[in-house]
Design a protein around this motif. Structure first.
Motif, short mmCIF file in Angstrom:
data_model
loop_
_atom_site.label_atom_id
_atom_site.label_comp_id
_atom_site.label_asym_id
_atom_site.label_seq_id
_atom_site.Cartn_x
_atom_site.Cartn_y
_atom_site.Cartn_z
N ALA A 58 -10.40 -0.37 1.88
CA ALA A 58 -10.78 1.03 2.54
C ALA A 58 -10.48 2.12 1.95
CB ALA A 58 -11.24 0.37 4.16
N LEU A 59 -8.58 1.99 1.96
CA LEU A 59 -7.89 2.93 1.05
C LEU A 59 -8.62 3.68 0.15
CD1 LEU A 59 -6.23 5.12 2.86
CD2 LEU A 59 -4.39 3.23 2.64
N TRP A 81 3.07 -1.17 0.76
CA TRP A 81 4.11 -2.20 -0.26
C TRP A 81 3.10 -3.18 -0.76
CZ3 TRP A 81 8.14 -3.29 -2.91
CH2 TRP A 81 8.15 -4.26 -3.80
N GLU A 82 1.40 -2.99 0.30
CA GLU A 82 0.59 -4.00 -0.63
C GLU A 82 -0.38 -3.39 -1.72
OE1 GLU A 82 -0.53 -7.22 0.14
OE2 GLU A 82 1.79 -7.70 0.87
N LEU A 83 -0.33 -1.80 -0.88
CA LEU A 83 -1.27 -0.76 -1.39
C LEU A 83 -0.94 -0.33 -2.46
CD1 LEU A 83 -3.92 1.04 -0.81
CD2 LEU A 83 -1.89 2.91 -0.07
N SER A 84 0.24 -0.23 -2.92
CA SER A 84 1.21 -0.41 -4.23
C SER A 84 0.14 -1.06 -5.21
CB SER A 84 2.54 -0.31 -3.56
OG SER A 84 2.84 0.74 -3.01
N GLU A 90 0.87 3.11 -10.00
CA GLU A 90 1.65 2.90 -9.19
C GLU A 90 2.44 3.78 -8.93
OE1 GLU A 90 4.75 -0.60 -10.57
OE2 GLU A 90 4.06 -0.07 -12.93
N PRO A 91 3.08 3.82 -7.73
CA PRO A 91 4.22 5.06 -7.05
C PRO A 91 5.50 5.31 -7.46
CG PRO A 91 4.36 3.35 -5.17
CD PRO A 91 3.30 2.98 -5.98
#
Length: 158
Positions: free
Chosen positions: A79-80, A105-108, A118-119
């Motif tokens: 969703a994000l 972490w999961e979003l990355s 990636e960040p």
């Protein structure tokens, strides 16, 4: 609030402070369980001028109280990501505390595998890094302003 900020992740992101710097690194704060973006409202003032801060507002918190909260961690990045992508048009970093550390972490991981971005940094507190048990910098017994300054210094190019 500038038009660009109004468009970027309107449901998910809350700008911290008034600073809008088109060349700045974007730093995204992910809150811990049961708390909202307001937990970070005072963190923008201590950041370096090279950083623009945003807090992620999760569903079921504060002004999104009636939005359906997530029960499964895997649903959250799904969703994000679409709303966040517009804000990832420049270098960015994530900071998450406790549950927020796991979310960032999961979003990355999701961004890297699905979007090939990636960040530049991932800062975690209240939770060990998922890939390591090594502590790089300890923030124990530091003031909030010192922690925010250290985050900003971590955004500088090596």
């Amino acid at each position: 609030m500038p038009a660009e900020s109004a468009r970027i992740g309107r449901d998910w992101l809350r700008r911290i402070g008034e600073r809008a710097n088109p060349g700045a690194v974007r730093l995204f704060y992910f809150p811990y369980a049961s708390i909202g973006a307001a937990a970070y409202r005072d963190w923008g003032a201590a950041l370096l001028a090279e950083a623009e801060a945003h807090a992620v507002q999760l569903p079921g918190r504060e002004d999104r109280l009636f939005a359906r909260p997530f029960c499964e961690m895997g649903e959250l990045p799904d969703a994000l990501v679409p709303d966040l992508l517009a804000a990832l048009d420049r270098p960015f970093a994530f900071f998450g505390h406790s549950m927020g550390a796991i979310i960032c972490w999961e979003l990355s991981r999701r961004l890297k595998s699905e979007q090939q971005i990636e960040p530049m940094r991932i800062f975690v507190s209240g939770c060990r890094a998922c890939s390591s048990s090594r502590v790089v910098h300890s923030l124990i017994n530091r003031t909030r302003d010192d922690i925010v300054r250290r985050l900003g210094h971590g955004l500088k190019a090596e």
